[in-house]
Design a protein around this motif. Sequence first.
Motif, PDB file in Angstrom:
ATOM      1  N   ALA A  41      53.080  -8.030 -12.849  1.00  0.00           N
ATOM      2  CA  ALA A  41      52.684  -6.683 -13.256  1.00  0.00           C
ATOM      3  C   ALA A  41      51.442  -6.724 -14.138  1.00  0.00           C
ATOM      4  O   ALA A  41      50.532  -5.899 -13.996  1.00  0.00           O
ATOM      5  CB  ALA A  41      53.834  -6.003 -13.989  1.00  0.00           C
ATOM      6  N   LEU A  42      51.392  -7.697 -15.048  1.00  0.00           N
ATOM      7  CA  LEU A  42      50.243  -7.814 -15.954  1.00  0.00           C
ATOM      8  C   LEU A  42      48.973  -8.145 -15.191  1.00  0.00           C
ATOM      9  O   LEU A  42      47.905  -7.579 -15.450  1.00  0.00           O
ATOM     10  CB  LEU A  42      50.523  -8.879 -17.008  1.00  0.00           C
ATOM     11  CG  LEU A  42      49.515  -8.997 -18.152  1.00  0.00           C
ATOM     12  CD1 LEU A  42      49.417  -7.686 -18.908  1.00  0.00           C
ATOM     13  CD2 LEU A  42      49.922 -10.131 -19.095  1.00  0.00           C
ATOM     14  N   HIS A  43      49.088  -9.047 -14.205  1.00  0.00           N
ATOM     15  CA  HIS A  43      47.924  -9.377 -13.369  1.00  0.00           C
ATOM     16  C   HIS A  43      47.460  -8.153 -12.585  1.00  0.00           C
ATOM     17  O   HIS A  43      46.262  -7.910 -12.439  1.00  0.00           O
ATOM     18  CB  HIS A  43      48.258 -10.525 -12.410  1.00  0.00           C
ATOM     19  CG  HIS A  43      48.212 -11.875 -13.052  1.00  0.00           C
ATOM     20  ND1 HIS A  43      47.110 -12.327 -13.745  1.00  0.00           N
ATOM     21  CD2 HIS A  43      49.131 -12.878 -13.110  1.00  0.00           C
ATOM     22  CE1 HIS A  43      47.343 -13.555 -14.205  1.00  0.00           C
ATOM     23  NE2 HIS A  43      48.567 -13.897 -13.838  1.00  0.00           N
ATOM     24  N   GLY A  44      48.430  -7.376 -12.070  1.00  0.00           N
ATOM     25  CA  GLY A  44      48.064  -6.176 -11.324  1.00  0.00           C
ATOM     26  C   GLY A  44      47.336  -5.167 -12.198  1.00  0.00           C
ATOM     27  O   GLY A  44      46.321  -4.589 -11.795  1.00  0.00           O
ATOM     28  N   ALA A  45      47.838  -4.973 -13.417  1.00  0.00           N
ATOM     29  CA  ALA A  45      47.175  -4.046 -14.337  1.00  0.00           C
ATOM     30  C   ALA A  45      45.791  -4.556 -14.735  1.00  0.00           C
ATOM     31  O   ALA A  45      44.828  -3.790 -14.811  1.00  0.00           O
ATOM     32  CB  ALA A  45      48.035  -3.844 -15.584  1.00  0.00           C
ATOM     33  N   SER A  46      45.693  -5.861 -14.968  1.00  0.00           N
ATOM     34  CA  SER A  46      44.407  -6.464 -15.353  1.00  0.00           C
ATOM     35  C   SER A  46      43.370  -6.289 -14.249  1.00  0.00           C
ATOM     36  O   SER A  46      42.215  -5.922 -14.512  1.00  0.00           O
ATOM     37  CB  SER A  46      44.605  -7.945 -15.674  1.00  0.00           C
ATOM     38  OG  SER A  46      43.373  -8.552 -16.023  1.00  0.00           O
ATOM     39  N   ASP A  47      43.775  -6.527 -13.006  1.00  0.00           N
ATOM     40  CA  ASP A  47      42.847  -6.361 -11.874  1.00  0.00           C
ATOM     41  C   ASP A  47      42.419  -4.904 -11.737  1.00  0.00           C
ATOM     42  O   ASP A  47      41.246  -4.610 -11.486  1.00  0.00           O
ATOM     43  CB  ASP A  47      43.508  -6.834 -10.577  1.00  0.00           C
ATOM     44  CG  ASP A  47      43.679  -8.343 -10.528  1.00  0.00           C
ATOM     45  OD1 ASP A  47      43.013  -9.041 -11.324  1.00  0.00           O
ATOM     46  OD2 ASP A  47      44.476  -8.825  -9.702  1.00  0.00           O
TER      47      ASP A  47
END
Length: 326
Positions: A20-26
């Motif tokens: 989820a954090l990677h998705g938000a970061s992207d």
Amino acid sequence: VLVVATETTARMVAARRQVALHGASDALARLDALTDDLFGSALQTLTATRLDAPCVAYVRWPEAEGAPVLMGGFPCGDTEQFGAALARALQGQAERFEALARGEPVHLPGLLSWQSPDHPEPVTDVLLLPVRHAGEAALQCIAFGLNPRVPLGAGYQRFLQSLADELSSAIQRGESAQAHQRAFAERDNLLQHAPMAIAVLSGPDQTFTLVNPHYCRITGRSKERLLGNTYVGAFPELVDTPWPAIAKNVYLTGERYVSPETLIPLDFGRGGLEDRWFQFNLEPMRDLHHRLTGLTALAHDVTEQVQARTALERSAAERQTLLDRL
């Protein structure tokens, strides 16, 4: 078996949060920094983190005695209750203000009664995390509604802190870009009304992106002919002169160029080149990251002064010649 199940669940939660954090970061990296609703757009990227951050608000709190100001929230359209509850809980709360100002998180249990579509239980608890490196603006923080099924442990708080860091970085990038855009707009307005000839040339080809009326007048070119055209395209009579290379060197090196009185023959469309004398500066331009983006040309037509001085010198020379013959 219970221990194994607990460990497996913990690993699954950690993996889910990481994804989820990677998705938000992207999504935040792709955010249009110049969007009209910077806060709302940034917070809408949090769809992937909704399970652990069911509702989020970006808050500015100008002073301890006042009420916090809700800048944006997620989900969009469901933040009125959140904002009102935050205002009630924080207004005049100097201790909480000072804690956030010191960089400490503030936990507000039982603040809300908001129904998330992902849980049958309402979201009640809120964690406020101060925004790091917020610059000179008022105190800022991000308010996270907490998953009602997950206790607020160290791992959960670290996840939310990482999310807050990503959000605050994206918003600060956007605010910085928007401030830079406003500064450029103000600069362009000043240049358009400046009492001297000014042009802005962008990119390695020195493409005209701004010219003021004085520049058009002294060069004999219309605004339509200059804007969007390159330096050599707008002044083909100067292709074989040193001036294109001088302008190119300013763009490549970042070193300004200041000319003395210089003779430059220009085509004013009257059947041939006409001699004009100029003094001009070529100033390098840089963007928000100090990268060279172009140059600003400031020019002054000194043809009349040079011609008057030349005539005066010629007259003085002729008078001296007459005196010498006496």
